[in-house]
Design an enzyme around this catalytic site. Structure first.
Site, short mmCIF file in Angstrom:
data_model
loop_
_atom_site.label_atom_id
_atom_site.label_comp_id
_atom_site.label_asym_id
_atom_site.label_seq_id
_atom_site.Cartn_x
_atom_site.Cartn_y
_atom_site.Cartn_z
N ARG A 268 28.41 64.00 51.36
CA ARG A 268 28.76 62.61 51.06
C ARG A 268 30.21 62.51 50.60
O ARG A 268 30.63 63.24 49.68
CB ARG A 268 27.83 62.09 49.96
CG ARG A 268 28.16 60.72 49.44
CD ARG A 268 27.82 59.62 50.43
NE ARG A 268 27.91 58.31 49.80
CZ ARG A 268 27.69 57.17 50.45
NH1 ARG A 268 27.36 57.19 51.72
NH2 ARG A 268 27.77 56.02 49.82
N GLU A 363 -1.67 72.90 31.64
CA GLU A 363 -1.62 74.29 31.16
C GLU A 363 -1.05 74.37 29.74
O GLU A 363 -0.39 75.33 29.36
CB GLU A 363 -0.79 75.18 32.09
CG GLU A 363 -1.20 75.12 33.55
CD GLU A 363 -2.31 76.09 33.90
OE1 GLU A 363 -2.47 77.11 33.22
OE2 GLU A 363 -3.02 75.80 34.88
N GLY A 364 -1.30 73.30 28.98
CA GLY A 364 -0.78 73.22 27.61
C GLY A 364 0.47 72.36 27.58
O GLY A 364 1.46 72.66 28.23
#
Length: 389
Positions: A268, A363-364
């Protein structure tokens, strides 16, 4: 200190990257938009050995080790996190848990099918009233002598509808609290097992997540994993390994977003040159690259500790905490680099940002990881240098 990867690990990393870019990327936007389960893609992952990377060759696994598994998870997560979360549950929770703690008969029955991807597994811990507080199990496994009768509901179950077997964490002796919890393998086609509607999620949308209900499900006692009352300890042990898998997923999400942003910044142009050559964007990319390298060291180290039989609970918690946080930060910055294009599905980064959020929750949660780390600090278990136990 050696930071290099082995030739085998590099081969696995390349195989996973090629598979992700060539086989997962072409349909990932459509699967995400329409919540299409990646059934064929998971089958291919099984054929490539990605579903049994931690399983011994004796049971049909590829026995590649945790670091190799981490590398594969990272590459697949750069593209499709609905596939990588299925891979994580299969490897870290289901296969690893059965191989480490189940009876030989259960290993022989389930591991070959799980390792090959012929069967998908699910880990049933969370409940409507038991999320982070896993001790508050209301699902019961009533002791009937030679069998259990299981009743209860499990929430947020990854692979819920497509699993062939569930590891169910249930309370048998409430008076013993967490010491009365068991882990039991339940076949998905057992009488009394039903699943709820698919959750309509922010991210990982083509992964099937639903509630699983158990009504008077009869399961032989031989399906119990470990000794009576081992269930809570079992869950905590496999979740610690599972955190390495999710940390790898978060690392992959961050890496995938960074690679897309870097590519876009080179292509870009604005004000006569690529936007990456403007300091505003160049500095963003520099910070993103630095954060990824820091997360990579934490994640790879946790995997290395596990592979070498060293304590890794705290390292896994730190890796998941940091990697999930930077995944959120980097995906947000990747959208900013893309400008308006980053806000549309075609450019992939908006999906990665949506996928990143869940890594701070399952997972926590991040808060649980901080609790694990702070408890270790209070016990004097400081973050040890490599090589010390």
């Amino acid at each position: 200190m050696e930071f290099g990867l082995t030739e085998e690990q590099l081969m696995i990393q390349k195989a996973a990257r090629d598979f992700a870019q060539n086989d997962l990327k072409p349909g990932v936007i459509d699967r995400d938009s329409h919540k299409k389960h990646p059934t064929e893609q998971l089958k291919m992952m099984g054929e490539l050995g990605f579903m049994g990377m931690l399983v011994s060759a004796d049971y049909g696994g590829t026995e590649m080790g945790t670091l190799a598994y981490t590398l594969a998870m990272e590459e697949i997560s750069k593209v499709d996190n609905s596939c990588s979360v299925c891979m994580s549950v299969q490897n870290s929770l289901v296969c690893a848990g059965i191989q480490a703690y189940a009876s030989e008969a259960l290993k022989q029955k389930y591991l070959p099918k799980l390792a090959s991807g012929e069967m998908i597994g699910a880990f049933c811990l969370s409940e409507p009233e038991a999320g982070s507080d896993a001790t508050s199990q209301r699902t019961t496994a009533e002791d009937k002598g030679d069998h259990y009768i299981i009743n209860g509901t499990k929430n947020w179950i990854t692979n819920g509808k497509h699993a062939g077997v569930y590891i169910v964490i249930a309370q048998t002796n409430p008076e013993l609290k967490h010491r009365g919890i068991n882990a039991i393998l339940v076949d998905a086609d057992a009488e009394g097992v039903t699943t709820g509607e698919l959750e309509d999620k922010l991210g990982i949308r083509s992964s099937d997540t639903c509630s699983v209900m158990f009504q008077d499900v009869k399961v032989p006692k031989t399906n119990r994993i470990g000794d009576e009352g081992f269930g809570f300890k079992f869950a905590m042990k496999v979740l610690s390994g599972g955190r390495i898998g999710i940390a790898s997923q978060a690392l992959g999400i961050a890496g995938g977003a960074y690679e897309l942003a870097d590519k876009y910044a080179k292509e870009r142009k604005a004000f006569g040159k690529p936007i990456g050559e403007h300091q505003a964007i160049g500095f963003k990319l520099a910070e993103m690259a630095t954060q990824i390298e820091a997360a990579k060291l934490l994640v790879y180290r946790a995997a290395w500790l596990k592979d070498n039989g060293m304590p890794y609970d705290q390292a896994a918690a730190m890796a998941k905490l940091y990697a999930s946080d930077i995944a959120q930060t980097i995906t947000n910055e990747a959208i900013q680099v893309h400008g308006g294009y980053g806000y549309v599905k075609e450019y992939h980064v908006e999906r990665l940002m949506r996928d990143a959020k869940i890594t701070q929750i399952y997972e926590g949660t991040s808060e649980i990881q901080k609790l694990v780390i702070s408890r270790n600090i209070r016990k004097g278990n400081l973050y040890l240098p490599v090589g010390e136990v």
